[in-house]
Design a protein around this motif. Structure first.
Motif, PDB file in Angstrom:
ATOM      1  N   ASP A  51       0.832  -1.204   0.000  1.00 49.12           N
ATOM      2  CA  ASP A  51       0.000   0.000   0.000  1.00 49.12           C
ATOM      3  C   ASP A  51       0.871   1.261   0.000  1.00 49.12           C
ATOM      4  N   ASP A  52       2.174   1.097  -0.240  1.00 47.51           N
ATOM      5  CA  ASP A  52       3.104   2.230  -0.346  1.00 47.51           C
ATOM      6  C   ASP A  52       3.120   2.717  -1.796  1.00 47.51           C
ATOM      7  N   VAL A  53       2.019   3.330  -2.229  1.00 46.32           N
ATOM      8  CA  VAL A  53       1.903   3.836  -3.589  1.00 46.32           C
ATOM      9  C   VAL A  53       1.640   5.335  -3.552  1.00 46.32           C
ATOM     10  N   ARG A  54       2.122   6.036  -4.588  1.00 44.29           N
ATOM     11  CA  ARG A  54       1.956   7.494  -4.619  1.00 44.29           C
ATOM     12  C   ARG A  54       1.606   7.923  -6.044  1.00 44.29           C
ATOM     13  N   TRP A  55       1.015   9.106  -6.123  1.00 43.57           N
ATOM     14  CA  TRP A  55       0.674   9.694  -7.423  1.00 43.57           C
ATOM     15  C   TRP A  55       1.934  10.204  -8.095  1.00 43.57           C
ATOM     16  N   GLU A  56       1.975  10.094  -9.417  1.00 40.21           N
ATOM     17  CA  GLU A  56       3.092  10.590 -10.209  1.00 40.21           C
ATOM     18  C   GLU A  56       2.529  11.095 -11.533  1.00 40.21           C
ATOM     19  N   GLU A  57       3.010  12.224 -12.005  1.00 41.04           N
ATOM     20  CA  GLU A  57       2.547  12.733 -13.292  1.00 41.04           C
ATOM     21  C   GLU A  57       3.241  11.983 -14.425  1.00 41.04           C
ATOM     22  N   ALA A  58       2.443  11.483 -15.356  1.00 40.28           N
ATOM     23  CA  ALA A  58       2.984  10.770 -16.514  1.00 40.28           C
ATOM     24  C   ALA A  58       3.526  11.772 -17.524  1.00 40.28           C
ATOM     25  N   SER A  59       4.442  11.326 -18.349  1.00 42.67           N
ATOM     26  CA  SER A  59       5.075  12.188 -19.351  1.00 42.67           C
ATOM     27  C   SER A  59       4.128  12.565 -20.487  1.00 42.67           C
ATOM     28  N   GLY A  60       3.123  11.741 -20.716  1.00 40.03           N
ATOM     29  CA  GLY A  60       2.221  11.984 -21.842  1.00 40.03           C
ATOM     30  C   GLY A  60       2.659  11.300 -23.115  1.00 40.03           C
ATOM     31  N   ARG A  61       3.747  10.554 -23.068  1.00 36.42           N
ATOM     32  CA  ARG A  61       4.218   9.809 -24.236  1.00 36.42           C
ATOM     33  C   ARG A  61       3.755   8.357 -24.130  1.00 36.42           C
ATOM     34  N   ALA A  62       3.405   7.779 -25.273  1.00 36.03           N
ATOM     35  CA  ALA A  62       2.945   6.395 -25.289  1.00 36.03           C
ATOM     36  C   ALA A  62       3.159   5.815 -26.678  1.00 36.03           C
ATOM     37  N   SER A  63       2.993   4.504 -26.796  1.00 33.65           N
ATOM     38  CA  SER A  63       2.998   3.848 -28.095  1.00 33.65           C
ATOM     39  C   SER A  63       1.731   3.007 -28.200  1.00 33.65           C
ATOM     40  N   LEU A  64       1.249   2.872 -29.418  1.00 31.65           N
ATOM     41  CA  LEU A  64       0.010   2.147 -29.665  1.00 31.65           C
ATOM     42  C   LEU A  64       0.258   0.647 -29.558  1.00 31.65           C
ATOM     43  N   TYR A  65      -0.501  -0.006 -28.688  1.00 33.71           N
ATOM     44  CA  TYR A  65      -0.390  -1.450 -28.505  1.00 33.71           C
ATOM     45  C   TYR A  65      -1.411  -2.175 -29.381  1.00 33.71           C
ATOM     46  N   THR A  66      -2.679  -1.776 -29.286  1.00 33.62           N
ATOM     47  CA  THR A  66      -3.725  -2.363 -30.107  1.00 33.62           C
ATOM     48  C   THR A  66      -4.890  -1.392 -30.223  1.00 33.62           C
ATOM     49  N   TRP A  67      -5.801  -1.637 -31.171  1.00 37.90           N
ATOM     50  CA  TRP A  67      -6.915  -0.728 -31.395  1.00 37.90           C
ATOM     51  C   TRP A  67      -8.054  -1.451 -32.093  1.00 37.90           C
ATOM     52  N   SER A  68      -9.209  -0.810 -32.073  1.00 35.49           N
ATOM     53  CA  SER A  68     -10.374  -1.286 -32.803  1.00 35.49           C
ATOM     54  C   SER A  68     -11.205  -0.080 -33.204  1.00 35.49           C
ATOM     55  N   VAL A  69     -11.644  -0.038 -34.449  1.00 38.94           N
ATOM     56  CA  VAL A  69     -12.504   1.042 -34.919  1.00 38.94           C
ATOM     57  C   VAL A  69     -13.944   0.661 -34.581  1.00 38.94           C
ATOM     58  N   VAL A  70     -14.602   1.520 -33.807  1.00 39.66           N
ATOM     59  CA  VAL A  70     -15.984   1.278 -33.394  1.00 39.66           C
ATOM     60  C   VAL A  70     -16.904   2.055 -34.328  1.00 39.66           C
ATOM     61  N   HIS A  71     -17.781   1.341 -35.003  1.00 42.63           N
ATOM     62  CA  HIS A  71     -18.694   1.966 -35.958  1.00 42.63           C
ATOM     63  C   HIS A  71     -20.100   2.145 -35.397  1.00 42.63           C
ATOM     64  N   ARG A  72     -20.402   1.434 -34.310  1.00 40.66           N
ATOM     65  CA  ARG A  72     -21.727   1.566 -33.717  1.00 40.66           C
ATOM     66  C   ARG A  72     -21.621   1.452 -32.201  1.00 40.66           C
ATOM     67  N   ASN A  73     -22.230   2.434 -31.518  1.00 49.73           N
ATOM     68  CA  ASN A  73     -22.323   2.421 -30.058  1.00 49.73           C
ATOM     69  C   ASN A  73     -23.531   3.267 -29.704  1.00 49.73           C
ATOM     70  N   ASP A  74     -24.507   2.667 -29.073  1.00 48.55           N
ATOM     71  CA  ASP A  74     -25.762   3.359 -28.780  1.00 48.55           C
ATOM     72  C   ASP A  74     -25.747   4.139 -27.468  1.00 48.55           C
ATOM     73  N   LEU A  75     -24.699   4.015 -26.678  1.00 43.66           N
ATOM     74  CA  LEU A  75     -24.641   4.737 -25.402  1.00 43.66           C
ATOM     75  C   LEU A  75     -24.180   6.170 -25.623  1.00 43.66           C
ATOM     76  N   PRO A  76     -24.862   7.138 -24.983  1.00 43.48           N
ATOM     77  CA  PRO A  76     -24.421   8.534 -25.128  1.00 43.48           C
ATOM     78  C   PRO A  76     -23.098   8.749 -24.395  1.00 43.48           C
ATOM     79  N   PRO A  77     -22.184   9.541 -24.889  1.00 47.09           N
ATOM     80  CA  PRO A  77     -22.230  10.331 -26.107  1.00 47.09           C
ATOM     81  C   PRO A  77     -21.565   9.636 -27.285  1.00 47.09           C
TER      82      PRO A  77
END
Length: 148
Positions: A51-77
């Motif tokens: 339980d010795d965990v603390r907040w840290e600001e991330a650099s904002g850099r990342a690499s794409l691991y995987t993805w999916s294009v969503v063409h239909r989603n009925d939940l707002p928004p």
């Protein structure tokens, strides 16, 4: 209860995370015992259970691991946003994060990404100067499929 399905309920623990996001900062948690970072935020380390965990600001850099294009989603928004790209990214600090890929470009595994925010929610776009096209465009790529 909110009618927006893309916004989680904030509680005493996650308030710090969402307040930082509203300011344009992404926070992750780092364990003081084993030194590993994790995301989504938890009050304990998911690897060594400390339980010795603390907040840290991330650099904002990342690499794409995987993805999916969503063409239909009925939940707002989400219905107004289709098509959109649901993605999993590897943060530079180590953790994997579920997110959305915004902007113009062709997704490919390993593509360099940078942090952006939409209405206080962290999303990612292709890094400026990378090979992902114009990151300021708001429509997602139309390529199908993902890679893992």
């Amino acid at each position: 209860m909110t009618s927006r399905y893309d916004l989680p309920e904030t509680d005493a623990f996650t308030r710090t995370y969402w307040e930082a996001a509203a300011e344009g900062r992404l926070l992750i948690r780092r364990c003081g015992a084993c030194g590993r970072a994790h995301h989504y935020p938890r009050e304990f380390c998911p690897r060594c259970w400390s339980d010795d965990v603390r907040w840290e600001e991330a650099s904002g850099r990342a690499s794409l691991y995987t993805w999916s294009v969503v063409h239909r989603n009925d939940l707002p928004p989400f219905g107004e946003r289709t098509p959109y790209v649901a993605a999993v990214v590897d943060l530079a600090e180590g953790p994997r994060m579920a997110t959305e890929l915004v902007g113009e470009g062709e997704p490919r595994a390993g593509a360099e990404l940078e942090l952006a925010f939409r209405e206080g929610v962290p999303v990612f776009r292709f890094a400026r100067g990378g090979d992902g096209g114009d990151p300021d465009r708001r429509r997602p790529p139309m390529a199908g499929g993902g890679a893992a």
